[in-house]
Design an enzyme around this catalytic site. Structure first.
Site, mmCIF file in Angstrom:
data_model
loop_
_atom_site.group_PDB
_atom_site.id
_atom_site.type_symbol
_atom_site.label_atom_id
_atom_site.label_comp_id
_atom_site.label_asym_id
_atom_site.label_seq_id
_atom_site.Cartn_x
_atom_site.Cartn_y
_atom_site.Cartn_z
ATOM 1 N N SER A 1 0.817 -1.219 0.000
ATOM 2 C CA SER A 1 0.000 0.000 0.000
ATOM 3 C C SER A 1 0.848 1.266 0.000
ATOM 4 O O SER A 1 0.393 2.318 -0.430
ATOM 5 C CB SER A 1 -0.920 0.007 1.227
ATOM 6 O OG SER A 1 -0.156 -0.122 2.415
ATOM 7 N N HIS A 2 2.081 1.169 0.530
ATOM 8 C CA HIS A 2 2.970 2.332 0.631
ATOM 9 C C HIS A 2 4.337 1.979 0.059
ATOM 10 O O HIS A 2 4.901 0.933 0.403
ATOM 11 C CB HIS A 2 3.151 2.756 2.088
ATOM 12 C CG HIS A 2 1.884 3.195 2.754
ATOM 13 N ND1 HIS A 2 0.829 2.343 2.987
ATOM 14 C CD2 HIS A 2 1.507 4.408 3.243
ATOM 15 C CE1 HIS A 2 -0.142 3.009 3.583
ATOM 16 N NE2 HIS A 2 0.243 4.256 3.751
ATOM 17 N N ASN A 3 4.868 2.847 -0.788
ATOM 18 C CA ASN A 3 6.196 2.637 -1.350
ATOM 19 C C ASN A 3 6.843 4.004 -1.555
ATOM 20 O O ASN A 3 6.244 4.902 -2.148
ATOM 21 C CB ASN A 3 6.106 1.885 -2.688
ATOM 22 C CG ASN A 3 7.472 1.557 -3.254
ATOM 23 O OD1 ASN A 3 8.459 1.456 -2.523
ATOM 24 N ND2 ASN A 3 7.541 1.375 -4.563
ATOM 25 N N GLU B 1 -1.377 6.739 10.053
ATOM 26 C CA GLU B 1 -1.177 5.521 9.275
ATOM 27 C C GLU B 1 -2.229 4.491 9.633
ATOM 28 O O GLU B 1 -2.516 4.248 10.798
ATOM 29 C CB GLU B 1 0.214 4.946 9.577
ATOM 30 C CG GLU B 1 0.593 3.813 8.640
ATOM 31 C CD GLU B 1 0.802 4.325 7.242
ATOM 32 O OE1 GLU B 1 0.021 3.938 6.374
ATOM 33 O OE2 GLU B 1 1.710 5.109 7.006
#
Length: 330
Positions: free
Chosen positions: A98-100, A162
């Protein structure tokens, strides 16, 4: 709708409500309007405006991955420059990531990987490393998640916290039904910005609206539903400088150090993570600034508290940031 149609104070209150206190009721935007003394139609219209401006990503359910058997962890790949484009493409296409982020270090790709119940995140990372032709990477699972103090929460009221909890916070439910999976998949999608969004969802599922609310209530009571709320793009709110700081802190000093940091820095996430002989950083804080010069606070605080070993991992580019989808298909 022009920005001046809603006051800055009302806008801040609206952003707080949709992130933290979204009403799980038949007409949620009517309830929000009543609190803010504005019409239901104006609430919906303004949220559509924020979405068009890409400030509002979506409003949806945020489920606890652990409850449904998913596991998550932070990984960082050391990718040679000539292979970076290929690696970014492979990682971004993975539905469990989901996060990069691209960061200013030889370990340059940093991402959160959430594995399916039947998969191990380390095995999946090995597979990705081979596809990306990466020989060196770090597996950095969270050992502890720290809650920032209530006083500090007030400073970050305009942020999306988050939505992924990397450490286990509830027991895994061994009795997940197909109905549960279907409802999770639907409710993790963006909520329709209409007067009766939950009625639309219930109708699409062929169930009564009351049954939908009952299931949501049960999931909240069991710890499966962390919250229902909005995901915002914080750089659109003026916080354009994002730095992950990795610190080497003595374990018995961590809690005190975090409390001191929270008085000075805008922190949205804080974890204690696994270490290695060649990577001794055990505490990670995500810091946000409006101006680059504000980063100077970090080394000053390190010096003040006698922290000799730390690195500032500035985000060069946000490569991917979406709301995590459980029960995805590879």
């Amino acid at each position: 709708m022009a920005l001046d149609k809603i006051s800055p104070i009302t806008e801040k209150e609206l952003l707080n409500i949709i992130q933290k206190e979204f009403p799980l009721e038949k007409r949620p935007f009517l309830k929000i309007g009543e609190r803010l003394n504005i019409k239901e139609e104006e609430v919906i219209k303004y949220l559509k405006y924020l979405k068009k401006k890409r400030i509002l990503r979506q409003i949806s359910a945020i489920f606890n991955p652990w409850f449904f058997g998913h596991r998550s962890s932070l990984f960082t790949f050391k990718v040679p420059p000539e292979k970076l484009d290929k690696a970014i493409s492979i990682i971004n296409k993975h539905p469990g990531i989901s996060h990069n982020y691209l960061r200013n270090h030889s370990y340059n790709l940093w991402f959160i990987l959430v594995s399916l119940p039947e998969e191990d995140p380390l095995n999946e990372a090995d597979r990705l490393a081979k596809l990306c032709e990466v020989k060196d990477y770090l597996y950095l699972p969270a050992l502890r998640t720290f809650k920032i103090s209530t006083i500090f929460e007030d400073k970050i009221s305009g942020f999306d916290k988050e939505e992924i909890t990397e450490t286990e916070t509830v027991e895994v439910n061994e009795n997940i039904t197909e109905k549960d999976k279907i409802l999770v998949k639907v409710l993790q999608e963006p909520l329709p910005l209409t007067k009766t969004p939950f009625k639309e969802i219930a109708k699409s599922l062929g169930i009564k609206e009351e049954a939908l609310f009952l299931w949501i209530k049960e999931m909240k009571e069991k710890g499966a539903l962390r919250r229902f709320g909005a995901l915002l793009k914080h750089d659109k709110l003026g916080f354009k400088v994002n730095v992950m700081v990795a610190w080497e802190v003595k374990r018995d000093k961590i809690d005190f150090f975090i409390e001191e940091l929270s008085k000075e820095l805008l922190i949205t996430h804080c974890y204690e993570r696994k270490t290695y002989p060649n990577w001794k950083y055990n505490l990670y804080t995500m810091c946000h600034f409006k101006e680059k010069k504000e980063k100077e606070k970090i080394p000053l605080l390190a010096q003040k508290h006698g922290i000799e070993n730390f690195i500032m991992l500035e985000t060069i580019k946000e490569l991917k940031k979406i709301r995590l989808k459980l029960f995805y298909q590879l």
